[in-house]
Scaffold this motif. Sequence first.
Motif, PDB file in Angstrom:
ATOM      1  N   ASP A  28       0.830  -1.211   0.000  1.00  0.00           N
ATOM      2  CA  ASP A  28       0.000   0.000   0.000  1.00  0.00           C
ATOM      3  C   ASP A  28       0.861   1.256   0.000  1.00  0.00           C
ATOM      4  O   ASP A  28       0.507   2.260  -0.623  1.00  0.00           O
ATOM      5  CB  ASP A  28      -0.950   0.000   1.190  1.00  0.00           C
ATOM      6  CG  ASP A  28      -2.092  -0.988   1.021  1.00  0.00           C
ATOM      7  OD1 ASP A  28      -2.501  -1.245  -0.129  1.00  0.00           O
ATOM      8  OD2 ASP A  28      -2.578  -1.511   2.041  1.00  0.00           O
ATOM      9  N   ALA A  29       1.997   1.221   0.689  1.00  0.00           N
ATOM     10  CA  ALA A  29       2.909   2.372   0.675  1.00  0.00           C
ATOM     11  C   ALA A  29       3.401   2.635  -0.747  1.00  0.00           C
ATOM     12  O   ALA A  29       3.471   3.787  -1.184  1.00  0.00           O
ATOM     13  CB  ALA A  29       4.076   2.129   1.626  1.00  0.00           C
ATOM     14  N   ILE A  30       3.695   1.574  -1.477  1.00  0.00           N
ATOM     15  CA  ILE A  30       4.156   1.735  -2.865  1.00  0.00           C
ATOM     16  C   ILE A  30       3.043   2.303  -3.743  1.00  0.00           C
ATOM     17  O   ILE A  30       3.284   3.164  -4.586  1.00  0.00           O
ATOM     18  CB  ILE A  30       4.715   0.400  -3.398  1.00  0.00           C
ATOM     19  CG1 ILE A  30       6.028   0.085  -2.680  1.00  0.00           C
ATOM     20  CG2 ILE A  30       4.895   0.435  -4.913  1.00  0.00           C
ATOM     21  CD1 ILE A  30       6.558  -1.308  -2.904  1.00  0.00           C
ATOM     22  N   VAL A  43       7.608  13.015  -2.074  1.00  0.00           N
ATOM     23  CA  VAL A  43       7.766  12.253  -0.833  1.00  0.00           C
ATOM     24  C   VAL A  43       8.926  12.891  -0.082  1.00  0.00           C
ATOM     25  O   VAL A  43      10.047  12.960  -0.586  1.00  0.00           O
ATOM     26  CB  VAL A  43       8.055  10.763  -1.111  1.00  0.00           C
ATOM     27  CG1 VAL A  43       8.278  10.010   0.196  1.00  0.00           C
ATOM     28  CG2 VAL A  43       6.916  10.138  -1.904  1.00  0.00           C
ATOM     29  N   VAL A  44       8.643  13.371   1.111  1.00  0.00           N
ATOM     30  CA  VAL A  44       9.639  14.073   1.920  1.00  0.00           C
ATOM     31  C   VAL A  44      10.385  13.118   2.854  1.00  0.00           C
ATOM     32  O   VAL A  44      11.571  13.289   3.117  1.00  0.00           O
ATOM     33  CB  VAL A  44       8.963  15.203   2.737  1.00  0.00           C
ATOM     34  CG1 VAL A  44       9.948  15.900   3.659  1.00  0.00           C
ATOM     35  CG2 VAL A  44       8.306  16.205   1.797  1.00  0.00           C
ATOM     36  N   ARG A  45       9.662  12.084   3.313  1.00  0.00           N
ATOM     37  CA  ARG A  45      10.259  11.173   4.302  1.00  0.00           C
ATOM     38  C   ARG A  45       9.495   9.853   4.307  1.00  0.00           C
ATOM     39  O   ARG A  45       8.291   9.830   4.073  1.00  0.00           O
ATOM     40  CB  ARG A  45      10.184  11.827   5.676  1.00  0.00           C
ATOM     41  CG  ARG A  45      10.848  11.075   6.796  1.00  0.00           C
ATOM     42  CD  ARG A  45      10.741  11.894   8.090  1.00  0.00           C
ATOM     43  NE  ARG A  45      11.137  11.114   9.223  1.00  0.00           N
ATOM     44  CZ  ARG A  45      12.278  11.259   9.872  1.00  0.00           C
ATOM     45  NH1 ARG A  45      13.134  12.185   9.488  1.00  0.00           N
ATOM     46  NH2 ARG A  45      12.568  10.497  10.912  1.00  0.00           N
ATOM     47  N   VAL A  46      10.211   8.769   4.590  1.00  0.00           N
ATOM     48  CA  VAL A  46       9.602   7.457   4.794  1.00  0.00           C
ATOM     49  C   VAL A  46      10.135   6.924   6.122  1.00  0.00           C
ATOM     50  O   VAL A  46      11.348   6.901   6.345  1.00  0.00           O
ATOM     51  CB  VAL A  46       9.947   6.461   3.666  1.00  0.00           C
ATOM     52  CG1 VAL A  46       9.279   5.122   3.919  1.00  0.00           C
ATOM     53  CG2 VAL A  46       9.538   7.008   2.297  1.00  0.00           C
ATOM     54  N   ASP A  47       9.223   6.529   6.996  1.00  0.00           N
ATOM     55  CA  ASP A  47       9.588   5.957   8.293  1.00  0.00           C
ATOM     56  C   ASP A  47       9.069   4.531   8.373  1.00  0.00           C
ATOM     57  O   ASP A  47       7.885   4.285   8.109  1.00  0.00           O
ATOM     58  CB  ASP A  47       8.966   6.768   9.436  1.00  0.00           C
ATOM     59  CG  ASP A  47       9.615   8.117   9.589  1.00  0.00           C
ATOM     60  OD1 ASP A  47      10.635   8.192  10.284  1.00  0.00           O
ATOM     61  OD2 ASP A  47       9.101   9.101   9.011  1.00  0.00           O
ATOM     62  N   GLU A  61      16.484   2.722  12.434  1.00  0.00           N
ATOM     63  CA  GLU A  61      17.387   2.395  11.334  1.00  0.00           C
ATOM     64  C   GLU A  61      16.665   2.301   9.993  1.00  0.00           C
ATOM     65  O   GLU A  61      17.303   2.146   8.954  1.00  0.00           O
ATOM     66  CB  GLU A  61      18.154   1.099  11.625  1.00  0.00           C
ATOM     67  CG  GLU A  61      17.291  -0.136  11.726  1.00  0.00           C
ATOM     68  CD  GLU A  61      16.720  -0.422  13.114  1.00  0.00           C
ATOM     69  OE1 GLU A  61      16.132  -1.502  13.262  1.00  0.00           O
ATOM     70  OE2 GLU A  61      16.822   0.408  14.026  1.00  0.00           O
ATOM     71  N   ASP A  62      15.346   2.417   9.999  1.00  0.00           N
ATOM     72  CA  ASP A  62      14.557   2.320   8.767  1.00  0.00           C
ATOM     73  C   ASP A  62      13.858   3.643   8.474  1.00  0.00           C
ATOM     74  O   ASP A  62      12.635   3.736   8.409  1.00  0.00           O
ATOM     75  CB  ASP A  62      13.546   1.169   8.900  1.00  0.00           C
ATOM     76  CG  ASP A  62      14.235  -0.183   8.984  1.00  0.00           C
ATOM     77  OD1 ASP A  62      15.009  -0.501   8.060  1.00  0.00           O
ATOM     78  OD2 ASP A  62      14.030  -0.897   9.974  1.00  0.00           O
ATOM     79  N   VAL A  63      14.667   4.669   8.295  1.00  0.00           N
ATOM     80  CA  VAL A  63      14.173   6.015   8.010  1.00  0.00           C
ATOM     81  C   VAL A  63      14.901   6.557   6.792  1.00  0.00           C
ATOM     82  O   VAL A  63      16.123   6.427   6.687  1.00  0.00           O
ATOM     83  CB  VAL A  63      14.410   6.962   9.216  1.00  0.00           C
ATOM     84  CG1 VAL A  63      14.036   8.389   8.879  1.00  0.00           C
ATOM     85  CG2 VAL A  63      13.643   6.483  10.441  1.00  0.00           C
ATOM     86  N   ALA A  64      14.150   7.153   5.884  1.00  0.00           N
ATOM     87  CA  ALA A  64      14.744   7.826   4.727  1.00  0.00           C
ATOM     88  C   ALA A  64      14.218   9.255   4.694  1.00  0.00           C
ATOM     89  O   ALA A  64      13.013   9.473   4.622  1.00  0.00           O
ATOM     90  CB  ALA A  64      14.383   7.099   3.444  1.00  0.00           C
ATOM     91  N   LEU A  96       4.470   7.537   5.278  1.00  0.00           N
ATOM     92  CA  LEU A  96       5.024   8.454   4.282  1.00  0.00           C
ATOM     93  C   LEU A  96       4.664   9.876   4.679  1.00  0.00           C
ATOM     94  O   LEU A  96       3.516  10.166   5.013  1.00  0.00           O
ATOM     95  CB  LEU A  96       4.437   8.169   2.902  1.00  0.00           C
ATOM     96  CG  LEU A  96       4.603   6.754   2.359  1.00  0.00           C
ATOM     97  CD1 LEU A  96       3.903   6.620   1.024  1.00  0.00           C
ATOM     98  CD2 LEU A  96       6.065   6.414   2.209  1.00  0.00           C
ATOM     99  N   THR A  97       5.652  10.745   4.608  1.00  0.00           N
ATOM    100  CA  THR A  97       5.398  12.165   4.771  1.00  0.00           C
ATOM    101  C   THR A  97       5.475  12.777   3.388  1.00  0.00           C
ATOM    102  O   THR A  97       6.500  12.667   2.709  1.00  0.00           O
ATOM    103  CB  THR A  97       6.456  12.814   5.697  1.00  0.00           C
ATOM    104  OG1 THR A  97       6.435  12.142   6.947  1.00  0.00           O
ATOM    105  CG2 THR A  97       6.156  14.301   5.892  1.00  0.00           C
ATOM    106  N   LEU A  98       4.371  13.368   2.973  1.00  0.00           N
ATOM    107  CA  LEU A  98       4.292  13.957   1.636  1.00  0.00           C
ATOM    108  C   LEU A  98       4.437  15.461   1.728  1.00  0.00           C
ATOM    109  O   LEU A  98       4.079  16.081   2.727  1.00  0.00           O
ATOM    110  CB  LEU A  98       2.934  13.621   1.008  1.00  0.00           C
ATOM    111  CG  LEU A  98       2.606  12.132   0.879  1.00  0.00           C
ATOM    112  CD1 LEU A  98       1.204  11.956   0.297  1.00  0.00           C
ATOM    113  CD2 LEU A  98       3.632  11.416   0.007  1.00  0.00           C
ATOM    114  N   GLY A  99       4.967  16.039   0.652  1.00  0.00           N
ATOM    115  CA  GLY A  99       5.072  17.497   0.585  1.00  0.00           C
ATOM    116  C   GLY A  99       3.688  18.098   0.484  1.00  0.00           C
ATOM    117  O   GLY A  99       2.731  17.443   0.057  1.00  0.00           O
ATOM    118  N   PRO A 100       3.543  19.343   0.889  1.00  0.00           N
ATOM    119  CA  PRO A 100       2.218  19.953   0.948  1.00  0.00           C
ATOM    120  C   PRO A 100       1.566  20.252  -0.390  1.00  0.00           C
ATOM    121  O   PRO A 100       0.355  20.245  -0.498  1.00  0.00           O
ATOM    122  CB  PRO A 100       2.455  21.250   1.735  1.00  0.00           C
ATOM    123  CG  PRO A 100       3.895  21.574   1.480  1.00  0.00           C
ATOM    124  CD  PRO A 100       4.602  20.248   1.333  1.00  0.00           C
TER     125      PRO A 100
END
Length: 106
Positions: A28-30, A43-47, A61-64, A96-100
């Motif tokens: 679902d994230a994909i 996509v600003v960040r993935v945790d 350790e699983d953060v981009a 997922l953190t998305l840009g505004p």
Amino acid sequence: MEAESLVREFASRAAAQQPGHLLLQAADAIVLINKAAEAGVPVVRVDGFRSGAEGTAPSPEDVADFSVAAGEGHGCWTEAEEFVRERMDRGLVFELTLGPDPINAA
């Protein structure tokens, strides 16, 4: 905002309950990453979060963090998808953190 609309669309797919977080299974994230790409939302960040019997906890350790590249006008969709795919077999759920706003990104 387009990002908020995408998050609302995926709220029913939440894989784990964590107040204030939309946690999704890798597949679902994909899908969300691909929809963000179609809409031009970076996509600003993935945790990554570990989800188990005791609850859900962040996996440091699983953060981009793509904030710098996204701030420079890049969508980071390919990078975000690769990050999630590399971790599909680890039993993680993803936020997922998305840009505004949509951008014209590469």
